[in-house]
Design a protein around this motif. Structure first.
Motif, PDB file in Angstrom:
ATOM      1  N   LEU A  79       6.270   5.580  -8.895  1.00 57.16           N
ATOM      2  CA  LEU A  79       5.842   6.313  -7.706  1.00 57.16           C
ATOM      3  C   LEU A  79       5.773   7.807  -7.972  1.00 57.16           C
ATOM      4  CD1 LEU A  79       5.050   6.215  -4.761  1.00 57.16           C
ATOM      5  CD2 LEU A  79       7.464   6.233  -4.152  1.00 57.16           C
ATOM      6  N   MET A  80       6.661   8.280  -8.843  1.00 53.69           N
ATOM      7  CA  MET A  80       6.628   9.706  -9.119  1.00 53.69           C
ATOM      8  C   MET A  80       5.341  10.112  -9.803  1.00 53.69           C
ATOM      9  SD  MET A  80       8.377  12.272  -8.369  1.00 53.69           S
ATOM     10  CE  MET A  80       7.408  13.763  -8.438  1.00 53.69           C
ATOM     11  N   LEU A 112       2.807  10.291  -7.162  1.00 52.14           N
ATOM     12  CA  LEU A 112       2.900  11.530  -6.401  1.00 52.14           C
ATOM     13  C   LEU A 112       2.278  12.682  -7.166  1.00 52.14           C
ATOM     14  CD1 LEU A 112       6.521  11.176  -4.972  1.00 52.14           C
ATOM     15  CD2 LEU A 112       4.420  11.285  -3.628  1.00 52.14           C
ATOM     16  N   ARG A 125       0.684  16.574  -1.471  1.00 52.95           N
ATOM     17  CA  ARG A 125       2.042  16.393  -1.990  1.00 52.95           C
ATOM     18  C   ARG A 125       3.004  17.356  -1.300  1.00 52.95           C
ATOM     19  NH1 ARG A 125       0.776  16.684  -6.808  1.00 52.95           N
ATOM     20  NH2 ARG A 125       1.313  18.859  -7.205  1.00 52.95           N
ATOM     21  N   LEU A 152       3.927  15.863   2.003  1.00 50.83           N
ATOM     22  CA  LEU A 152       4.894  14.773   1.837  1.00 50.83           C
ATOM     23  C   LEU A 152       6.283  15.324   1.567  1.00 50.83           C
ATOM     24  CD1 LEU A 152       3.258  11.958  -0.325  1.00 50.83           C
ATOM     25  CD2 LEU A 152       3.528  12.068   2.148  1.00 50.83           C
ATOM     26  N   PHE A 162       9.040  14.314   4.146  1.00 50.02           N
ATOM     27  CA  PHE A 162       9.934  13.228   3.738  1.00 50.02           C
ATOM     28  C   PHE A 162      11.180  13.728   3.021  1.00 50.02           C
ATOM     29  CE2 PHE A 162       7.785   9.647   5.169  1.00 50.02           C
ATOM     30  CZ  PHE A 162       6.429   9.736   4.923  1.00 50.02           C
ATOM     31  N   ILE A 182      -0.478  13.770   5.566  1.00 49.66           N
ATOM     32  CA  ILE A 182       0.617  12.855   5.272  1.00 49.66           C
ATOM     33  C   ILE A 182       0.098  11.422   5.255  1.00 49.66           C
ATOM     34  CG2 ILE A 182       2.803  11.934   6.160  1.00 49.66           C
ATOM     35  CD1 ILE A 182       3.341  14.809   7.214  1.00 49.66           C
ATOM     36  N   CYS A 219       0.074   8.979   1.981  1.00 50.08           N
ATOM     37  CA  CYS A 219       0.743   7.671   1.999  1.00 50.08           C
ATOM     38  C   CYS A 219      -0.257   6.557   1.708  1.00 50.08           C
ATOM     39  CB  CYS A 219       1.412   7.440   3.351  1.00 50.08           C
ATOM     40  SG  CYS A 219       2.877   8.448   3.603  1.00 50.08           S
ATOM     41  N   LEU A 274      -0.808   6.194  -1.832  1.00 47.76           N
ATOM     42  CA  LEU A 274       0.329   5.568  -2.505  1.00 47.76           C
ATOM     43  C   LEU A 274       0.405   4.078  -2.185  1.00 47.76           C
ATOM     44  CD1 LEU A 274       3.065   8.296  -1.875  1.00 47.76           C
ATOM     45  CD2 LEU A 274       1.745   7.919  -3.951  1.00 47.76           C
ATOM     46  N   ARG A 275       0.014   3.755  -0.961  1.00 46.05           N
ATOM     47  CA  ARG A 275       0.053   2.350  -0.549  1.00 46.05           C
ATOM     48  C   ARG A 275      -1.190   2.071   0.281  1.00 46.05           C
ATOM     49  NH1 ARG A 275       5.319   0.257   2.349  1.00 46.05           N
ATOM     50  NH2 ARG A 275       6.172   0.735   0.297  1.00 46.05           N
ATOM     51  N   LEU A 283      -1.514   0.525   3.989  1.00 44.92           N
ATOM     52  CA  LEU A 283      -0.932   1.151   5.177  1.00 44.92           C
ATOM     53  C   LEU A 283      -1.973   1.261   6.263  1.00 44.92           C
ATOM     54  CD1 LEU A 283       1.646   2.656   6.215  1.00 44.92           C
ATOM     55  CD2 LEU A 283       0.481   4.756   5.559  1.00 44.92           C
ATOM     56  N   MET A 317       4.474   4.145   8.117  1.00 48.70           N
ATOM     57  CA  MET A 317       4.603   5.225   7.132  1.00 48.70           C
ATOM     58  C   MET A 317       6.068   5.536   6.855  1.00 48.70           C
ATOM     59  SD  MET A 317       2.733   8.917   7.249  1.00 48.70           S
ATOM     60  CE  MET A 317       3.689   9.528   8.626  1.00 48.70           C
ATOM     61  N   MET A 361       8.042   4.021   4.005  1.00 55.06           N
ATOM     62  CA  MET A 361       7.891   4.562   2.661  1.00 55.06           C
ATOM     63  C   MET A 361       8.871   5.708   2.412  1.00 55.06           C
ATOM     64  SD  MET A 361       3.796   4.656   1.987  1.00 55.06           S
ATOM     65  CE  MET A 361       4.082   5.108   0.281  1.00 55.06           C
ATOM     66  N   ARG A 362       9.519   6.134   3.455  1.00 58.80           N
ATOM     67  CA  ARG A 362      10.384   7.317   3.329  1.00 58.80           C
ATOM     68  C   ARG A 362      11.417   7.179   2.224  1.00 58.80           C
ATOM     69  NH1 ARG A 362      11.902  11.694   6.588  1.00 58.80           N
ATOM     70  NH2 ARG A 362      10.409  11.035   8.180  1.00 58.80           N
ATOM     71  N   GLU A 395      11.458   5.432  -0.519  1.00 61.31           N
ATOM     72  CA  GLU A 395      10.853   5.484  -1.853  1.00 61.31           C
ATOM     73  C   GLU A 395      10.401   6.896  -2.198  1.00 61.31           C
ATOM     74  OE1 GLU A 395       8.150   2.046  -0.420  1.00 61.31           O
ATOM     75  OE2 GLU A 395       7.916   2.123  -2.606  1.00 61.31           O
ATOM     76  N   ILE A 396       9.764   7.531  -1.237  1.00 62.10           N
ATOM     77  CA  ILE A 396       9.249   8.886  -1.493  1.00 62.10           C
ATOM     78  C   ILE A 396      10.402   9.857  -1.688  1.00 62.10           C
ATOM     79  CG2 ILE A 396       7.899  10.785  -0.524  1.00 62.10           C
ATOM     80  CD1 ILE A 396       6.155   8.703   0.867  1.00 62.10           C
ATOM     81  N   GLN A 397      11.442   9.707  -0.870  1.00 63.70           N
ATOM     82  CA  GLN A 397      12.616  10.577  -1.033  1.00 63.70           C
ATOM     83  C   GLN A 397      13.216  10.409  -2.422  1.00 63.70           C
ATOM     84  OE1 GLN A 397      15.107   9.409   2.233  1.00 63.70           O
ATOM     85  NE2 GLN A 397      14.329  11.013   3.596  1.00 63.70           N
ATOM     86  N   ALA A 450      11.746   9.405  -5.129  1.00 63.15           N
ATOM     87  CA  ALA A 450      10.858   9.970  -6.151  1.00 63.15           C
ATOM     88  C   ALA A 450      11.002  11.486  -6.224  1.00 63.15           C
ATOM     89  CB  ALA A 450       9.413   9.583  -5.857  1.00 63.15           C
ATOM     90  N   PHE A 451      11.035  12.118  -5.075  1.00 62.13           N
ATOM     91  CA  PHE A 451      11.221  13.578  -5.071  1.00 62.13           C
ATOM     92  C   PHE A 451      12.611  13.947  -5.576  1.00 62.13           C
ATOM     93  CE2 PHE A 451       7.350  15.220  -3.758  1.00 62.13           C
ATOM     94  CZ  PHE A 451       6.855  14.659  -2.596  1.00 62.13           C
TER      95      PHE A 451
END
Lengths: 178, 396
Positions: free
Chosen positions: A119-120, A123, A131, A134, A138, A162, A166, A169-170, A173, B1, B4-5, B7-9, B11-12
């Protein structure tokens, strides 16, 4: 995960800071320094540059403090200064790495599914502005309205970025889920 | 959405983990910013220099630097004053295996001087360089108008510049050249040769095509020569001589062509031929590895590599201020401090970590056949080891 603390704890501190009280200014800005560094690092990729940009943003915030309207939250206002400073830094960089992966001939390249890539990496392939949206929403837990202020866009545009990010990424959605 | 929080968190968070501990950052940066604010309030000009302890605002000082504990080195050192107006009389007094940068004496252009890569030792090398020439990377041998000379200025060999060139190998002893195999008046293949002072040239392999000499039709040109690396890089220049039609990487010991590539604009190769940078003519440059794989792509044009190949000197064009870039991650190590300075030349410290970059300074316009430059010698950490203004580097 970074914990962002809203620094706007009262008009009196702001008034004191506007009057030149450095301790009051530090009380206002202090809790925002770490999230600012993290935001700058996410944009610049280098700790030293991120700290330089953050320090410059703090200086600018001090000079512009009078422009912050009473009742307006300080966090998104300050993070907007950080974002602009980081953009200035990037504009002065001569070189942007376009790709580091081996260059694959077009007929062999396939859009990877989210199940097969980290996932990184996904991103990192997003447009910068998506980005950033996000990251603010997030990772720094900013509500949509504050994301909008920090990025200098409307709330609808922030929501759109946003959602778009997303979706990339998916892809499954649905819009109703936003 | 929101599902996904996490996973995204995460990753960051993985990205942010590289940032390290920020425990001391708040106070440092706020104090530094307030100090900067006070400096501006006092209306003082600032000169960035060095690293210092945390500064509390309201100090009155003549110079000012942004300070943080534990930060990296200064980005730019104060310039060294321009050379004395008298010719260098002192001979260069360093061992012959100490690399030096060669330049024309500022008073007597026909005299060649040299300076060590830290800028601390200068001395006279020789004479007879009015028409320029080329030194090896070490500055221990140089060519000028058919002579090969050493650091005492003694002629140690001669060659015919009309029919032969000297591209110094990275070992400082050998050289490469591509010579015609036929008449100068006819098109014909070239022959890659290697040689050394006191030795006959050795044929390596036929390469490229020379156009008739009177047509300026281009031909094969050496871009790197490395007997220790057993590699040479040769490219075919088009008519007019600017640009690249084809590239070959050759194994010197066998003459085998390791890989060949297509055309482009400006080409630069690391000293050992391991990395090749080729501008594509649209504002981007591709970095190729030892086997011909494309490793990276950068905006702009690459003009030189550091000795270890990890850093590149690059600019938007010849007329743009240069930077030093880690080409594998795109990070800028150093940027020319003045946008009025334009890229001119660059080369790597042999066996070392510095890059020498010459930039055109409008304060010192060209008045003869060779352009004076401001010389920056920059380390891999971005620190300027020394700077010297109005220097005419020794080159053709």
């Amino acid at each position: 995960m970074a914990q962002v603390v809203t620094a706007d704890r009262g008009g009196s501190i702001r008034e004191d800071a506007l009057g030149g009280d450095e301790e009051a200014f530090e009380a206002l800005i202090g809790p925002l320094v770490e999230p600012a560094i993290r935001l700058a690092y996410s944009m610049l990729g280098d700790r030293m540059e991120a700290e330089d940009a953050t320090q410059e943003a703090i200086t600018r915030a001090w000079r512009k403090l009078g422009q912050l309207r009473s009742g307006m939250p300080m966090r998104p206002w300050f993070l907007a200064i950080v974002v602009n400073q980081c953009r200035n830094v990037r504009r002065t960089r001569w070189f942007r790495l376009v790709r580091t992966k081996p260059i694959v001939p077009p007929d062999l390249y396939r859009e990877p599914s989210v199940e097969s890539i980290d996932l990184m990496r996904a991103l990192s392939l997003l447009p910068d502005r998506d980005r950033q949206a996000l990251f603010l929403h997030f990772y720094l837990d900013l509500p949509i309205e504050e994301v909008a202020t920090a990025l200098g866009i409307s709330a609808a545009a922030a929501k759109g970025r946003i959602y778009r990010a997303c979706h990339r990424l998916r892809p499954s959605l649905l819009e109703e889920e936003i | 959405m929101d599902d996904m929080r996490p996973e995204i968190q995460e990753a960051f968070a993985n990205q942010q983990s590289k940032l390290g501990n920020l425990a001391d950052s708040r106070e440092r940066l706020v104090r530094g910013a307030l100090a900067a604010r006070n400096m501006h309030r006092d209306g003082r000009t600032q000169l960035a220099a060095g690293v210092a302890a945390v500064v509390i605002a309201a100090l009155v000082i003549a110079t000012f630097a942004y300070v943080r504990t534990g930060i990296g080195p200064a980005r730019h050192a104060p310039p060294v004053p321009a050379s004395s107006p008298t010719p260098m009389s002192r001979p260069l007094n360093v061992s012959n295996d100490t690399p030096v940068i060669l330049y024309h004496d500022p008073v007597n252009f026909d005299q060649l001087d040299g300076t060590t890569w830290d800028g601390k030792i200068d001395g006279r090398v020789g004479r007879g360089v009015t028409n320029g020439g080329v030194g090896n990377a070490q500055g221990s041998l140089y060519t000028t108008m058919g002579d090969i000379r050493d650091r005492t200025g003694q002629v140690v060999a001669t060659y015919d510049p009309k029919n032969q060139g000297v591209f110094w190998a990275d070992d400082g002893v050998h050289f490469c050249d591509v010579v015609r195999t036929g008449s100068r008046d006819e098109s014909g293949p070239g022959m890659l040769q290697t040689g050394a002072v006191g030795q006959a040239e050795t044929n390596v392999t036929q390469i490229g095509t020379f156009a008739p000499a009177n047509l300026q039709g281009g031909g094969p040109v050496v871009a790197a020569c490395s007997p220790p690396g057993d590699r040479a890089v040769v490219y075919q220049a088009p008519p007019g001589g600017v640009g690249v039609v084809q590239i070959w990487v050759i194994q010197l010991s066998t003459g085998r062509k390791v890989w060949t590539g297509g055309g482009g604009g400006w080409i630069a190769a690391s000293h050992d031929g391991r990395y090749i940078a080729l501008a594509d003519g649209s504002g981007q440059t591709t970095i190729y590895g030892a086997g011909g794989a494309a490793l990276a792509k950068l905006d702009g044009t690459v003009f030189a590599f550091s000795w270890d190949g990890t850093l590149a000197v690059a600019a938007g064009s010849f007329g743009a201020p240069p930077s030093i870039v880690n080409w594998s991650d795109g990070q800028t190590v150093w940027t020319c401090p003045d946008n009025s300075l334009k890229y001119w030349d660059s080369f790597a410290e042999p066996g070392g970590s510095h890059l020498a970059i010459g930039v055109l300074d409008p304060a010192f316009p060209q008045t003869r056949g060779f352009a004076p430059v401001d010389l920056f010698v920059v380390g891999a950490d971005g620190i300027v080891a020394f700077e010297r203004k109005n220097v005419t580097l020794f080159m053709y």
